[in-house]
Write an enzyme that holds these catalytic residues in place. Structure first.
Site, PDB file in Angstrom:
ATOM      1  N   ASP A 116      -8.178   4.098   0.903  1.00 50.50           N
ATOM      2  CA  ASP A 116      -7.185   4.229   1.712  1.00 50.50           C
ATOM      3  C   ASP A 116      -7.685   4.609   3.369  1.00 50.50           C
ATOM      4  O   ASP A 116      -8.764   6.011   2.980  1.00 50.50           O
ATOM      5  CB  ASP A 116      -6.221   4.828   1.428  1.00 50.50           C
ATOM      6  CG  ASP A 116      -5.307   5.973   2.609  1.00 50.50           C
ATOM      7  OD1 ASP A 116      -5.748   5.955   3.127  1.00 50.50           O
ATOM      8  OD2 ASP A 116      -4.196   7.334   2.239  1.00 50.50           O
ATOM      9  N   ARG A 176      -3.529  -0.184   5.554  1.00 43.63           N
ATOM     10  CA  ARG A 176      -3.778  -1.714   3.979  1.00 43.63           C
ATOM     11  C   ARG A 176      -3.235  -3.014   4.554  1.00 43.63           C
ATOM     12  O   ARG A 176      -3.702  -3.868   4.871  1.00 43.63           O
ATOM     13  CB  ARG A 176      -4.588  -1.193   3.373  1.00 43.63           C
ATOM     14  CG  ARG A 176      -5.662  -0.450   3.198  1.00 43.63           C
ATOM     15  CD  ARG A 176      -5.532   0.266   2.163  1.00 43.63           C
ATOM     16  NE  ARG A 176      -4.392   1.458   1.706  1.00 43.63           N
ATOM     17  CZ  ARG A 176      -4.651   2.106   0.882  1.00 43.63           C
ATOM     18  NH1 ARG A 176      -5.450   2.041  -0.526  1.00 43.63           N
ATOM     19  NH2 ARG A 176      -3.429   3.402   0.851  1.00 43.63           N
ATOM     20  N   CYS A 218       0.771  -1.161  -0.243  1.00 42.12           N
ATOM     21  CA  CYS A 218      -0.279   0.002  -0.119  1.00 42.12           C
ATOM     22  C   CYS A 218       1.057   1.540   0.243  1.00 42.12           C
ATOM     23  O   CYS A 218       1.792   0.786  -0.375  1.00 42.12           O
ATOM     24  CB  CYS A 218      -1.066   0.042   1.121  1.00 42.12           C
ATOM     25  SG  CYS A 218      -0.450  -0.041   2.471  1.00 42.12           S
TER      26      CYS A 218
HETATM   27  P1  4NP Z   1      -1.877   2.820   4.148  1.00 41.25           P
HETATM   28  O1  4NP Z   1      -2.509   3.948   4.360  1.00 41.25           O
HETATM   29  O2  4NP Z   1      -1.459   3.417   2.225  1.00 41.25           O
HETATM   30  O3  4NP Z   1      -3.192   1.896   3.886  1.00 41.25           O
HETATM   31  O4  4NP Z   1      -0.624   2.339   5.613  1.00 41.25           O
HETATM   32  C1  4NP Z   1      -1.495   5.056   4.764  1.00 41.25           C
HETATM   33  C2  4NP Z   1      -1.179   5.701   5.597  1.00 41.25           C
HETATM   34  C3  4NP Z   1       0.243   6.607   5.628  1.00 41.25           C
HETATM   35  C4  4NP Z   1      -0.545   7.498   5.167  1.00 41.25           C
HETATM   36  C5  4NP Z   1      -1.548   7.675   3.986  1.00 41.25           C
HETATM   37  C6  4NP Z   1      -2.277   6.266   3.956  1.00 41.25           C
HETATM   38  N1  4NP Z   1      -0.077   9.193   4.699  1.00 41.25           N
HETATM   39  O5  4NP Z   1      -0.660   9.909   3.996  1.00 41.25           O
HETATM   40  O6  4NP Z   1       1.015   9.052   5.912  1.00 41.25           O
END
Ligand code: 4NP
Length: 144
Positions: free
Chosen positions: A117, A9, A3
């Site tokens: 997300d 995720r 991800c």
């Molecule tokens: P992930 O979610 O891609 O599912 O781990 C996110 C975690 C952090 C961020 C964005 C999405 N961020 O912008 O820091």
């Protein structure tokens, strides 16, 4: 399992698929396309939803995807279209490209759905992510 941040995720996807398989039969890992959270534990909301279903993902630590992952893994599952496009740019050969899949296509072939997300949303978003990934991992397991 890939991800963006490797804290919401993909740690859930890693934990869920690991819980359905054994370490001797399949090596599962996760990574992010961004470097923001390298070394961090999963988001507490992912840890909580996993715990609700009996999984402990709290010892995972975030890392960034590397081109070497194409040599280590037979399949690389992207959570969403952005992650998929990032992986395509990293791929060196057609063989690398053949390893990249959108994870929800395992349960819903050719529909190119993305796991939303959940980072900026409510904790119910993490429940939704969990159930999508559980369904997808069941399908991965059946294929394996
Ligand atoms: P992930 O979610 O891609 O599912 O781990 C996110 C975690 C952090 C961020 C964005 C999405 N961020 O912008 O820091």
């Amino acid at each position: 399992m890939v991800c963006l941040g490797n804290i919401c995720r993909s740690p859930l996807a890693e934990g869920i698929l690991k819980s359905k398989t054994s370490p001797e039969s399949i090596f599962v890992d996760s990574a992010g396309t961004a470097a923001y959270h390298i070394g961090n534990k999963p988001d507490q909301r992912s840890i909580n939803v996993a715990a609700k279903y009996g999984l402990d993902i709290s010892r995972q630590r975030a890392r960034k995807i590397s081109v070497k992952d194409f040599d280590t893994f037979d399949r690389i599952f992207a959570m969403d279209q952005n992650n998929y496009d990032h992986l395509l740019l990293l791929a060196r050969t057609d063989f690398d490209i053949s390893k990249i899949k959108l994870i929800l296509n395992e349960a819903h072939p050719n529909q190119n759905r993305s796991v939303p997300d959940p980072y900026d949303g409510e904790s119910s978003g993490f429940e939704n992510v969990y159930s999508m990934l559980d369904e997808a991992c069941e399908c991965i397991l059946k294929k394996l």
